[in-house]
Write an enzyme that holds these catalytic residues in place. Structure first.
Site, PDB file in Angstrom:
ATOM      1  N   HIS A 157      27.201 -76.874  56.405  1.00 46.09           N
ATOM      2  CA  HIS A 157      26.232 -75.565  57.343  1.00 46.09           C
ATOM      3  C   HIS A 157      25.148 -76.001  57.591  1.00 46.09           C
ATOM      4  O   HIS A 157      24.211 -76.714  56.703  1.00 46.09           O
ATOM      5  CB  HIS A 157      25.542 -74.307  56.083  1.00 46.09           C
ATOM      6  CG  HIS A 157      25.259 -73.003  56.411  1.00 46.09           C
ATOM      7  ND1 HIS A 157      25.132 -71.954  56.505  1.00 46.09           N
ATOM      8  CD2 HIS A 157      23.434 -73.030  56.574  1.00 46.09           C
ATOM      9  CE1 HIS A 157      24.481 -71.057  57.390  1.00 46.09           C
ATOM     10  NE2 HIS A 157      23.454 -71.916  57.596  1.00 46.09           N
ATOM     11  N   CYS A 158      24.763 -75.628  59.094  1.00 48.78           N
ATOM     12  CA  CYS A 158      23.470 -76.182  59.654  1.00 48.78           C
ATOM     13  C   CYS A 158      22.206 -75.602  60.251  1.00 48.78           C
ATOM     14  O   CYS A 158      22.862 -74.461  60.746  1.00 48.78           O
ATOM     15  CB  CYS A 158      24.140 -76.999  61.132  1.00 48.78           C
ATOM     16  SG  CYS A 158      22.605 -77.613  61.515  1.00 48.78           S
ATOM     17  N   PRO A 159      20.995 -75.835  59.553  1.00 47.76           N
ATOM     18  CA  PRO A 159      20.283 -74.892  59.260  1.00 47.76           C
ATOM     19  C   PRO A 159      19.515 -75.021  60.520  1.00 47.76           C
ATOM     20  O   PRO A 159      19.477 -74.020  61.643  1.00 47.76           O
ATOM     21  CB  PRO A 159      19.066 -75.074  58.187  1.00 47.76           C
ATOM     22  CG  PRO A 159      19.403 -76.875  58.341  1.00 47.76           C
ATOM     23  CD  PRO A 159      21.223 -76.333  58.375  1.00 47.76           C
ATOM     24  N   ASN A 162      21.596 -72.396  62.571  1.00 44.03           N
ATOM     25  CA  ASN A 162      21.388 -71.281  61.814  1.00 44.03           C
ATOM     26  C   ASN A 162      22.679 -70.532  61.629  1.00 44.03           C
ATOM     27  O   ASN A 162      23.148 -69.250  61.140  1.00 44.03           O
ATOM     28  CB  ASN A 162      20.682 -70.098  62.271  1.00 44.03           C
ATOM     29  CG  ASN A 162      20.589 -68.760  61.199  1.00 44.03           C
ATOM     30  OD1 ASN A 162      20.569 -68.942  59.934  1.00 44.03           O
ATOM     31  ND2 ASN A 162      20.011 -67.661  61.594  1.00 44.03           N
ATOM     32  N   ASN A 163      23.540 -71.315  61.605  1.00 51.08           N
ATOM     33  CA  ASN A 163      25.065 -71.095  60.884  1.00 51.08           C
ATOM     34  C   ASN A 163      26.095 -72.599  60.589  1.00 51.08           C
ATOM     35  O   ASN A 163      25.449 -73.303  60.386  1.00 51.08           O
ATOM     36  CB  ASN A 163      25.573 -70.446  62.634  1.00 51.08           C
ATOM     37  CG  ASN A 163      27.638 -69.903  62.582  1.00 51.08           C
ATOM     38  OD1 ASN A 163      27.310 -68.490  61.172  1.00 51.08           O
ATOM     39  ND2 ASN A 163      27.221 -69.583  63.357  1.00 51.08           N
TER      40      ASN A 163
END
Length: 306
Positions: A157-159, A162-163
């Site tokens: 999950h990559c902030p 945002n996904n």
């Protein structure tokens, strides 16, 4: 362990027995998902995504108005201006596609008797259910605590986007890291030329801004460019390595033994980017259907799915 229709459920987080192409594909569910725009309502992720855009806009402002427009070399300004802005558009488009594309979410609550009957499993066969989102987990799916869904071939999950990065949007994430790395390198090269030009000539003539403001803006751009280049280049290399080895980051960190038949390196690339090598591989707009988006808008606006 629960008994249902002669089959056994187990609440586990990994190693499901379903194949990747087994999904909860009733016509009503698929039609419902097709009408939705994927978006994660996570405060930290939204802040990071906005910061990403602001940093790219800041870099574009410094490159365009501090370095290129004041330049006396017309073709130098035009060529570098067009190149930098095209890369920036491609980077931000890739970011949007990554953020707004369903990464491969497994439908919630599909562990129902009707769905079990459709699977046509043998009596007593064990399948695995996620206890957090009540869905039957396909092979190589993992639960994301932020998205609150099980994601097929979840890498991480990559902030910043945002996904989650998963089966359906990994291509766009790879393009995002590639284009950010390219514009970062381009900005650093332009900064080097600009400093050399200003030192060799008059600082008051090399920019429309005052010398102190020019230096501060360029120093911040150099720091941003160096950090982004380092981060995205490493991430780009990691993603390509994972694709070629047919192994997600989660699977690598957990040292999971592959229960699937690994694709060859070239087959892994074609499965992520689609088809034979072409310019479409590096085009973030490929597969985008503006007509479908307009139809959603006419029906009352997009619906956020998460």
């Amino acid at each position: 362990t629960m008994q249902s229709s002669g089959h056994r459920f187990r609440d586990v987080e990994h190693h499901p027995l379903l194949a990747e192409n087994d999904s909860y594909d009733s016509s009503s569910s698929e039609a419902d998902m097709a009408e939705r725009v994927w978006f994660i309502r996570d405060g930290c992720g939204m802040v990071c995504a906005i910061m990403t855009w602001l940093l790219v806009v800041y870099a574009d402002f410094v490159v365009t108005f501090v370095m290129l427009l004041p330049s006396k070399d017309f073709w130098y300004s035009v060529i570098n201006g067009v190149l930098f802005n095209c890369l920036a558009v491609l980077a931000l488009s890739s970011h949007l596609r990554t953020m707004l594309t369903d990464p491969g979410a497994v439908p919630k609550g599909n562990a129902t008797k009707e769905y079990m009957d459709n699977l046509q499993l043998k009596p007593g066969e064990v399948i695995y259910k996620c206890p957090k989102c009540c869905s039957i987990k396909p092979e190589r799916a993992h639960h994301c605590s932020i998205c609150k869904r099980c994601i097929r071939k979840m890498d991480h999950h990559c902030p910043w986007v945002n996904n989650c990065v998963g089966e359906k949007n990994q291509r766009f994430f790879v393009l995002f890291t590639m284009y950010i790395a390219l514009i970062s390198a381009h900005a650093l090269i332009l900064c080097g030329f600009q400093f050399f030009s200003c030192v060799r000539g008059q600082w008051t003539e090399c920019s429309d801004f005052s010398p102190p403001v020019t230096v501060i803006l360029m120093i911040f751009l150099c720091l941003e460019g160096f950090l982004f280049l380092t981060f995205t280049a490493v991430m780009f290399g990691t993603q390509i390595h994972s694709i070629c080895n047919d192994e997600t980051e989660i699977e690598r960190l957990k040292s999971e033994k592959p229960t699937w038949e690994r694709r060859l390196r070239w087959e892994g690339m074609k499965s992520v980017f689609g088809g034979q090598p072409s310019l479409l591989w590096i085009n973030p707009f490929a597969g985008f259907r503006i007509r479908r988006l307009l139809l959603r808008t006419k029906k009352g606006g997009p619906e956020f799915s998460v």
